[in-house]
Design a protein around this motif. Sequence first.
Motif, PDB file in Angstrom:
ATOM      1  N   VAL A 155       0.838  -1.204   0.000  1.00 60.43           N
ATOM      2  CA  VAL A 155       0.000   0.000   0.000  1.00 60.43           C
ATOM      3  C   VAL A 155       0.868   1.247   0.000  1.00 60.43           C
ATOM      4  CG1 VAL A 155      -1.770   1.274   1.272  1.00 60.43           C
ATOM      5  CG2 VAL A 155      -1.877  -1.217   1.168  1.00 60.43           C
ATOM      6  N   VAL A 156       1.847   1.286   0.887  1.00 63.05           N
ATOM      7  CA  VAL A 156       2.776   2.415   0.969  1.00 63.05           C
ATOM      8  C   VAL A 156       4.196   1.871   0.868  1.00 63.05           C
ATOM      9  CG1 VAL A 156       3.626   4.312   2.377  1.00 63.05           C
ATOM     10  CG2 VAL A 156       1.197   3.767   2.382  1.00 63.05           C
ATOM     11  N   ALA A 157       4.890   2.281  -0.179  1.00 62.02           N
ATOM     12  CA  ALA A 157       6.236   1.775  -0.455  1.00 62.02           C
ATOM     13  C   ALA A 157       7.228   2.233   0.604  1.00 62.02           C
ATOM     14  CB  ALA A 157       6.697   2.254  -1.825  1.00 62.02           C
ATOM     15  N   THR A 158       8.309   1.482   0.705  1.00 60.96           N
ATOM     16  CA  THR A 158       9.388   1.917   1.581  1.00 60.96           C
ATOM     17  C   THR A 158       9.986   3.197   1.012  1.00 60.96           C
ATOM     18  OG1 THR A 158      10.953   0.532   0.374  1.00 60.96           O
ATOM     19  CG2 THR A 158       9.965  -0.407   2.353  1.00 60.96           C
ATOM     20  N   PRO A 159      10.409   4.096   1.873  1.00 61.60           N
ATOM     21  CA  PRO A 159      10.920   5.388   1.397  1.00 61.60           C
ATOM     22  C   PRO A 159      12.233   5.235   0.628  1.00 61.60           C
ATOM     23  CG  PRO A 159      10.478   5.443   3.755  1.00 61.60           C
ATOM     24  CD  PRO A 159      10.347   4.025   3.318  1.00 61.60           C
ATOM     25  N   TYR A 160      12.431   6.122  -0.323  1.00 65.81           N
ATOM     26  CA  TYR A 160      13.718   6.214  -1.001  1.00 65.81           C
ATOM     27  C   TYR A 160      14.696   6.896  -0.041  1.00 65.81           C
ATOM     28  CZ  TYR A 160      11.459   5.004  -5.405  1.00 65.81           C
ATOM     29  OH  TYR A 160      10.780   4.354  -6.390  1.00 65.81           O
ATOM     30  N   GLN A 161      15.989   6.744  -0.315  1.00 63.07           N
ATOM     31  CA  GLN A 161      17.015   7.299   0.579  1.00 63.07           C
ATOM     32  C   GLN A 161      16.960   8.819   0.691  1.00 63.07           C
ATOM     33  OE1 GLN A 161      19.163   5.578   2.598  1.00 63.07           O
ATOM     34  NE2 GLN A 161      17.844   3.887   1.993  1.00 63.07           N
ATOM     35  N   TRP A 162      16.559   9.503  -0.350  1.00 64.19           N
ATOM     36  CA  TRP A 162      16.548  10.965  -0.341  1.00 64.19           C
ATOM     37  C   TRP A 162      15.445  11.532   0.556  1.00 64.19           C
ATOM     38  CZ3 TRP A 162      12.333  13.819  -1.856  1.00 64.19           C
ATOM     39  CH2 TRP A 162      11.351  13.154  -2.593  1.00 64.19           C
ATOM     40  N   GLU A 163      14.458  10.716   0.890  1.00 63.77           N
ATOM     41  CA  GLU A 163      13.341  11.205   1.695  1.00 63.77           C
ATOM     42  C   GLU A 163      13.750  11.487   3.139  1.00 63.77           C
ATOM     43  OE1 GLU A 163       9.479   9.272   0.987  1.00 63.77           O
ATOM     44  OE2 GLU A 163      10.507   8.177  -0.624  1.00 63.77           O
ATOM     45  N   TYR A 164      14.737  10.780   3.644  1.00 60.10           N
ATOM     46  CA  TYR A 164      15.180  11.001   5.022  1.00 60.10           C
ATOM     47  C   TYR A 164      15.843  12.367   5.206  1.00 60.10           C
ATOM     48  CZ  TYR A 164      14.097   6.063   5.472  1.00 60.10           C
ATOM     49  OH  TYR A 164      13.447   4.859   5.462  1.00 60.10           O
ATOM     50  N   PRO A 165      16.826  12.739   4.365  1.00 58.68           N
ATOM     51  CA  PRO A 165      17.377  14.093   4.541  1.00 58.68           C
ATOM     52  C   PRO A 165      16.365  15.187   4.201  1.00 58.68           C
ATOM     53  CG  PRO A 165      18.548  12.932   2.787  1.00 58.68           C
ATOM     54  CD  PRO A 165      17.611  11.972   3.402  1.00 58.68           C
ATOM     55  N   TYR A 166      15.399  14.870   3.329  1.00 62.06           N
ATOM     56  CA  TYR A 166      14.399  15.881   2.990  1.00 62.06           C
ATOM     57  C   TYR A 166      13.525  16.224   4.200  1.00 62.06           C
ATOM     58  CZ  TYR A 166      10.787  18.486   0.607  1.00 62.06           C
ATOM     59  OH  TYR A 166       9.928  19.486   0.242  1.00 62.06           O
ATOM     60  N   LEU A 167      13.426  15.324   5.157  1.00 57.21           N
ATOM     61  CA  LEU A 167      12.644  15.619   6.367  1.00 57.21           C
ATOM     62  C   LEU A 167      13.256  16.783   7.152  1.00 57.21           C
ATOM     63  CD1 LEU A 167      11.667  12.063   7.605  1.00 57.21           C
ATOM     64  CD2 LEU A 167      10.246  13.729   6.418  1.00 57.21           C
ATOM     65  N   LEU A 168      14.533  17.072   6.930  1.00 56.10           N
ATOM     66  CA  LEU A 168      15.159  18.236   7.566  1.00 56.10           C
ATOM     67  C   LEU A 168      14.724  19.548   6.914  1.00 56.10           C
ATOM     68  CD1 LEU A 168      18.794  16.914   8.025  1.00 56.10           C
ATOM     69  CD2 LEU A 168      17.058  17.225   9.786  1.00 56.10           C
ATOM     70  N   SER A 169      13.944  19.472   5.843  1.00 55.95           N
ATOM     71  CA  SER A 169      13.531  20.684   5.134  1.00 55.95           C
ATOM     72  C   SER A 169      12.547  21.528   5.938  1.00 55.95           C
ATOM     73  CB  SER A 169      12.905  20.318   3.788  1.00 55.95           C
ATOM     74  OG  SER A 169      11.660  19.683   3.966  1.00 55.95           O
ATOM     75  N   ILE A 170      12.132  21.057   7.080  1.00 55.81           N
ATOM     76  CA  ILE A 170      11.263  21.870   7.942  1.00 55.81           C
ATOM     77  C   ILE A 170      12.079  22.981   8.603  1.00 55.81           C
ATOM     78  CG2 ILE A 170      11.479  20.521  10.069  1.00 55.81           C
ATOM     79  CD1 ILE A 170       8.221  21.941   8.645  1.00 55.81           C
TER      80      ILE A 170
END
Length: 185
Positions: free
Chosen positions: A67-82
Amino acid sequence: MASRAGPRAAGTDGSDFEHRERVASHYQMSVALKSEVRKLNIVHVLMWVLMAAQVTVSQLGLVSYKVVATPYQWEYPYLLSIVPTVFSLLALPRNNISYLVISMISGGLFCIAPLIYGSMEMFPVAQQLYRHGKAYRFIFGFSAVSVMYLVIVIAVQVHGWQIYYSKKLLDQWFNSSSTQDKKKK
């Protein structure tokens, strides 16, 4: 003084407005640019919440990986975009130049850089999907690479406009401070 519905003040025909003070154009522009930056911050926060939800749901195994794929590697550093959004929101009420500069620099580092890396990371998967029509990761039945490329396209536009409007706002604030310095002398 005349009210909106009442009679006009005695001795005037309404053409005496030219001597009145006006708000300087750079202050008007500053208000307009702050409004644009706030709107873009809201859009970014919404995108960030969706990305954080996808990563959290996937990592905690709350739903099937089908249903929801495992995240790609770039998604983890993108979480710092807050971080840039927080600094931007802190800078706006008091015209804090340092926070706005930190927001712009960290926007390039925490927002744009992971998106560029993500587009390169997902390119072979997108190429395979295009050539062979095979997808192995899905998000609610859609190809994960297609969904994430759509997210990247929207995010690049949002972050690009954030940096652009922040730069214009910074220029307005510098114009405002230099005008005030001239008046003091």
